[in-house]
Design a protein around this motif. Structure first.
Motif, PDB file in Angstrom:
ATOM      1  N   ARG A 231      58.074   4.215 -64.258  1.00 55.57           N
ATOM      2  CA  ARG A 231      59.234   3.331 -64.403  1.00 55.57           C
ATOM      3  C   ARG A 231      59.375   2.871 -65.853  1.00 55.57           C
ATOM      4  O   ARG A 231      60.480   2.774 -66.386  1.00 55.57           O
ATOM      5  N   GLN A 232      58.240   2.569 -66.480  1.00 54.97           N
ATOM      6  CA  GLN A 232      58.254   2.138 -67.879  1.00 54.97           C
ATOM      7  C   GLN A 232      57.084   2.787 -68.605  1.00 54.97           C
ATOM      8  O   GLN A 232      55.960   2.803 -68.092  1.00 54.97           O
TER       9      GLN A 232
ATOM     10  N   LEU B 225      53.704   6.195 -60.928  1.00 53.73           N
ATOM     11  CA  LEU B 225      53.315   5.071 -61.785  1.00 53.73           C
ATOM     12  C   LEU B 225      54.459   4.083 -61.976  1.00 53.73           C
ATOM     13  O   LEU B 225      55.612   4.466 -62.159  1.00 53.73           O
ATOM     14  N   ASP B 226      54.107   2.825 -61.975  1.00 51.72           N
ATOM     15  CA  ASP B 226      55.042   1.778 -62.360  1.00 51.72           C
ATOM     16  C   ASP B 226      55.060   1.627 -63.877  1.00 51.72           C
ATOM     17  O   ASP B 226      56.119   1.465 -64.487  1.00 51.72           O
ATOM     18  N   ALA B 227      53.891   1.696 -64.511  1.00 48.87           N
ATOM     19  CA  ALA B 227      53.790   1.547 -65.967  1.00 48.87           C
ATOM     20  C   ALA B 227      52.737   2.503 -66.508  1.00 48.87           C
ATOM     21  O   ALA B 227      51.693   2.712 -65.884  1.00 48.87           O
ATOM     22  N   LEU B 228      53.028   3.069 -67.661  1.00 49.97           N
ATOM     23  CA  LEU B 228      52.150   4.016 -68.335  1.00 49.97           C
ATOM     24  C   LEU B 228      52.056   3.646 -69.799  1.00 49.97           C
ATOM     25  O   LEU B 228      53.070   3.331 -70.433  1.00 49.97           O
ATOM     26  N   ILE B 229      50.854   3.679 -70.354  1.00 49.81           N
ATOM     27  CA  ILE B 229      50.654   3.580 -71.802  1.00 49.81           C
ATOM     28  C   ILE B 229      50.125   4.934 -72.257  1.00 49.81           C
ATOM     29  O   ILE B 229      49.107   5.425 -71.750  1.00 49.81           O
ATOM     30  N   LEU B 230      50.825   5.558 -73.220  1.00 49.38           N
ATOM     31  CA  LEU B 230      50.567   6.942 -73.595  1.00 49.38           C
ATOM     32  C   LEU B 230      50.512   7.086 -75.115  1.00 49.38           C
ATOM     33  O   LEU B 230      51.267   6.434 -75.841  1.00 49.38           O
TER      34      LEU B 230
ATOM     35  N   ALA C  60      56.151  11.914 -71.039  1.00 51.80           N
ATOM     36  CA  ALA C  60      56.540  10.705 -70.307  1.00 51.80           C
ATOM     37  C   ALA C  60      57.663  11.002 -69.316  1.00 51.80           C
ATOM     38  O   ALA C  60      57.675  10.485 -68.190  1.00 51.80           O
ATOM     39  N   ARG C  61      58.620  11.818 -69.734  1.00 49.57           N
ATOM     40  CA  ARG C  61      59.706  12.207 -68.817  1.00 49.57           C
ATOM     41  C   ARG C  61      59.135  12.928 -67.590  1.00 49.57           C
ATOM     42  O   ARG C  61      59.549  12.666 -66.459  1.00 49.57           O
ATOM     43  N   ARG C  62      58.204  13.844 -67.828  1.00 50.32           N
ATOM     44  CA  ARG C  62      57.620  14.594 -66.713  1.00 50.32           C
ATOM     45  C   ARG C  62      56.818  13.682 -65.798  1.00 50.32           C
ATOM     46  O   ARG C  62      56.881  13.806 -64.571  1.00 50.32           O
TER      47      ARG C  62
ATOM     48  N   LEU D   7      64.519   5.745 -78.818  1.00 55.17           N
ATOM     49  CA  LEU D   7      63.822   6.209 -77.622  1.00 55.17           C
ATOM     50  C   LEU D   7      64.705   6.135 -76.382  1.00 55.17           C
ATOM     51  O   LEU D   7      65.599   5.289 -76.290  1.00 55.17           O
ATOM     52  N   PRO D   8      64.434   7.001 -75.395  1.00 55.57           N
ATOM     53  CA  PRO D   8      65.189   6.952 -74.138  1.00 55.57           C
ATOM     54  C   PRO D   8      64.952   5.640 -73.393  1.00 55.57           C
ATOM     55  O   PRO D   8      63.967   4.931 -73.638  1.00 55.57           O
ATOM     56  N   ASP D   9      65.854   5.329 -72.477  1.00 52.78           N
ATOM     57  CA  ASP D   9      65.673   4.158 -71.629  1.00 52.78           C
ATOM     58  C   ASP D   9      64.344   4.249 -70.899  1.00 52.78           C
ATOM     59  O   ASP D   9      63.925   5.325 -70.466  1.00 52.78           O
ATOM     60  N   GLY D  10      63.672   3.122 -70.771  1.00 54.54           N
ATOM     61  CA  GLY D  10      62.387   3.098 -70.069  1.00 54.54           C
ATOM     62  C   GLY D  10      61.203   3.478 -70.923  1.00 54.54           C
ATOM     63  O   GLY D  10      60.088   3.595 -70.415  1.00 54.54           O
ATOM     64  N   MET D  11      61.431   3.677 -72.230  1.00 58.53           N
ATOM     65  CA  MET D  11      60.347   4.026 -73.144  1.00 58.53           C
ATOM     66  C   MET D  11      60.428   3.132 -74.380  1.00 58.53           C
ATOM     67  O   MET D  11      61.525   2.822 -74.853  1.00 58.53           O
ATOM     68  N   ALA D  12      59.266   2.741 -74.906  1.00 56.46           N
ATOM     69  CA  ALA D  12      59.220   1.891 -76.100  1.00 56.46           C
ATOM     70  C   ALA D  12      57.846   1.987 -76.731  1.00 56.46           C
ATOM     71  O   ALA D  12      56.851   2.303 -76.058  1.00 56.46           O
TER      72      ALA D  12
END
Length: 258
Positions: A222-223, A190-195, A216-218, A242-247
């Motif tokens: 990318r974002q 995935l390039d982008a995920l909404i979770l 999300a880490r698993r 939050l970790p990098d790549g998460m918001a």
């Protein structure tokens, strides 16, 4: 067909109560940060001249006006809880603007509940004119809309089966507490995920923030943007942790992806 870019607009990023909640004076509900104002969870996915709407929230009209949504070519339903379907009647405006019937896709149970809740829409003998013109389509595997493949992702919302959706390298997974083993391959690359990420404390039918970050880490998009956010999570403070790549997602946010 060559893969075109996707524009994802987050119409709403809040939990079922919405933020601010009624009669709540907590720091997030009284926050001056516009990103702490959250309507019920929904998105649009746009490509070429096509707009897909995911869920019809109670604030659908307000969300579409605020985000400049001018057409809806199809609706994808994750499940039938009221915060995801209550705005269905607002689709009639798009019928009139587009002069077209709107197809709606969902699980068998979801479509059955929609028929029960909005009987006037589907009563062929009704003479009531001010109603949406919709067709209902059961999702039992990948399907195409306007030449793009839509892949349903089986998820669990507590004990309740619900759907996420993948289009291209983007996936939307709200209202989830477990990702079944067979669904993990559908979330690769995935390039982008909404979770879903409801709050810090555990919840029986939603990922809490810690669980969402672990998943999300698993998944490794990318974002990753977290949605269905309750009033326990302030936007700016949480994002700093939050970790990098998460918001945290926020209402009106626009994501460019593929």
């Amino acid at each position: 067909m060559a893969k075109s870019d996707l524009t994802v607009t987050i119409l709403g990023s809040g939990t079922s109560h919405g933020i601010p909640m009624i009669a709540c004076d907590c720091p997030v509900c009284t926050s001056a940060d516009p990103n702490d104002k959250r309507t019920r969870p929904s998105i649009t996915i746009q490509f070429d001249q096509t707009t897909l709407l995911v869920d019809t929230t109670p604030e659908l009209r307000l969300q579409c006006v605020a985000c400049g949504i001018r057409r809806v070519d199809a609706v994808l339903f994750t499940h039938h809880h009221i915060d995801h379907i209550a705005g269905l009647d607002d689709l009639r405006r798009f019928n009139w603007v587009q002069e077209s019937v709107i197809p709606c896709y969902g699980q068998t149970e979801t479509l059955a509940r929609i028929r029960e809740m909005f009987p006037y829409i589907f009563d062929e003998n009704s003479t009531y004119l001010a109603k949406p013109k919709l067709t209902l389509h059961t999702v039992d595997g990948p399907f195409e809309i306007a030449g793009r493949s839509v892949t349903p992702i089986n998820l669990l919302h507590g004990q309740m089966p619900v759907l996420g959706f993948r289009v291209g390298d983007f996936a939307y997974c709200t209202d989830v507490s477990e990702i079944p083993p067979e669904s993990w391959p559908l979330l690769e690359g995935l390039d982008a995920l909404i979770l879903d990420a409801l709050r810090k404390r555990p919840h029986p039918t939603h990922f809490n923030l810690e669980q969402a970050v672990d998943h999300a880490r698993r998944i490794g998009a990318r974002q990753t943007y977290f949605t269905h956010v309750a009033h326990e999570l302030g936007h700016a403070e949480t994002n700093r942790s939050l970790p990098d790549g998460m918001a945290l997602a926020h209402d009106g946010q626009v994501i460019q992806t593929q």
